[in-house]
Design a protein around this motif. Structure first.
Motif, mmCIF file in Angstrom:
data_model
loop_
_atom_site.group_PDB
_atom_site.id
_atom_site.type_symbol
_atom_site.label_atom_id
_atom_site.label_comp_id
_atom_site.label_asym_id
_atom_site.label_seq_id
_atom_site.Cartn_x
_atom_site.Cartn_y
_atom_site.Cartn_z
ATOM 1 N N ALA A 253 5.725 3.796 -0.143
ATOM 2 C CA ALA A 253 4.554 3.475 -0.974
ATOM 3 C C ALA A 253 4.935 3.443 -2.448
ATOM 4 N N LEU A 254 4.109 2.740 -3.227
ATOM 5 C CA LEU A 254 4.272 2.740 -4.674
ATOM 6 C C LEU A 254 3.933 4.114 -5.245
ATOM 7 N N SER A 255 4.422 4.394 -6.428
ATOM 8 C CA SER A 255 4.050 5.634 -7.102
ATOM 9 C C SER A 255 2.553 5.613 -7.402
ATOM 10 N N PRO A 256 1.940 6.770 -7.634
ATOM 11 C CA PRO A 256 0.518 6.771 -7.986
ATOM 12 C C PRO A 256 0.215 5.902 -9.206
ATOM 13 N N GLU A 257 1.102 5.896 -10.199
ATOM 14 C CA GLU A 257 0.871 5.103 -11.399
ATOM 15 C C GLU A 257 0.906 3.605 -11.087
#
Length: 277
Positions: A253-257
């Motif tokens: 997954a992508l980072s939260p940002e």
């Protein structure tokens, strides 16, 4: 049945379980062995902290020779739940969890849905239902979502696939508002959310939702859902395998940002679409 009345009924269930267990001369541990749960679980059933699943209630009837009493009471209490039978127990556990980790492959998770988005889903899946029925479903969904507004809310870590951002539910305005709400919840640090982008490619664990719930005084539990059915499991080896699957999804997954930037971008696309129609 109101929430207070329902809790009182579960407390009656627990009191009757304790009375009949003691009448049979069994300790909590001894009964637990016979119905394949821990003695601690029996204690939590008796205190109405946790609710047994149907098969456990049936085994309790067999061991205590109560002629189906606990099964009948269980069915009555579950029937009076505002949720479908297969989800009712999971909804109870959500309120007790200290941490919830959830993966949804195609939709926004229920705890994060706006009323308009949820109404769109309910209407699409119940095309012949009355408005009253839809509103009852919506009210129950929003009551669940209020969990995240509580000061004692659980740690909530969510992974969604990018598909969930792009499948329209309701109008473009509905989707723009839904994604804006996700962004607001992330900025307020009420949820840690990551998006798996299409660029991550296929993954064998992407096909089914999963919810992992942890508790202060009970083993973690896994909830998965199919078509009008579900599984609620706390067997340690199964929990460990599902946790490993969740970790693999988190890794791609992508980072939260970066996830927040993608959500904001999708919300803007919906707003522009709404403004041109």
């Amino acid at each position: 049945m109101a929430n207070g009345s329902r809790q009182a009924a579960w407390e009656f269930f627990g009191a009757e379980l304790k009375r009949r267990r003691e009448d049979a001369g069994l300790s909590q541990s001894a009964l637990g062995v016979r119905v394949f749960v821990s003695g601690g679980y029996i204690g939590q059933f008796e205190q109405a902290i946790r609710k047994p699943q149907l098969d456990v209630a049936q085994r309790i009837d067999e061991v205590l020779q109560t002629d189906g009493f606990f099964e009948r009471l269980w069915r009555k209490l579950i029937k009076d739940q505002p949720f479908t039978e297969y989800f009712a127990h999971a909804a109870e556990l959500e309120r007790l969890a200290t941490k919830i980790c959830e993966f949804e492959p195609a939709l926004i998770p229920g705890l994060l849905q706006t009323p308009e988005y949820a109404r769109g889903l309910f209407t699409a899946s119940n095309p012949f239902a009355t408005d009253e029925y839809i509103e009852d479903l919506l009210r129950a969904r929003m009551d669940r979502a209020a969990l995240l507004k509580d000061a004692a809310r659980p740690v909530y870590w969510v992974i969604v696939h990018e598909t969930a951002l792009l499948i329209p539910v309701g109008s473009s305005i509905t989707m723009a508002a839904q994604l804006a709400y996700l962004g607001a919840m992330m900025r307020e640090r009420k949820v840690l959310l990551q998006v798996i982008p299409f660029a991550a490619g296929a993954h064998p664990r992407m096909g089914k939702m999963m919810k992992l719930m942890e508790f202060e005084d009970a083993p973690p539990t896994i909830y998965t859902e199919g078509v009008h059915s579900s599984s609620l499991l706390d067997e340690p080896t199964v929990v460990k395998r599902v946790q490993a699957s969740y970790d693999l999804l988190r890794a791609v997954a992508l980072s939260p940002e970066a996830s927040l930037a993608l959500i904001d971008s999708a919300a803007e696309d919906y707003r522009q679409c709404a403004s041109t129609t």
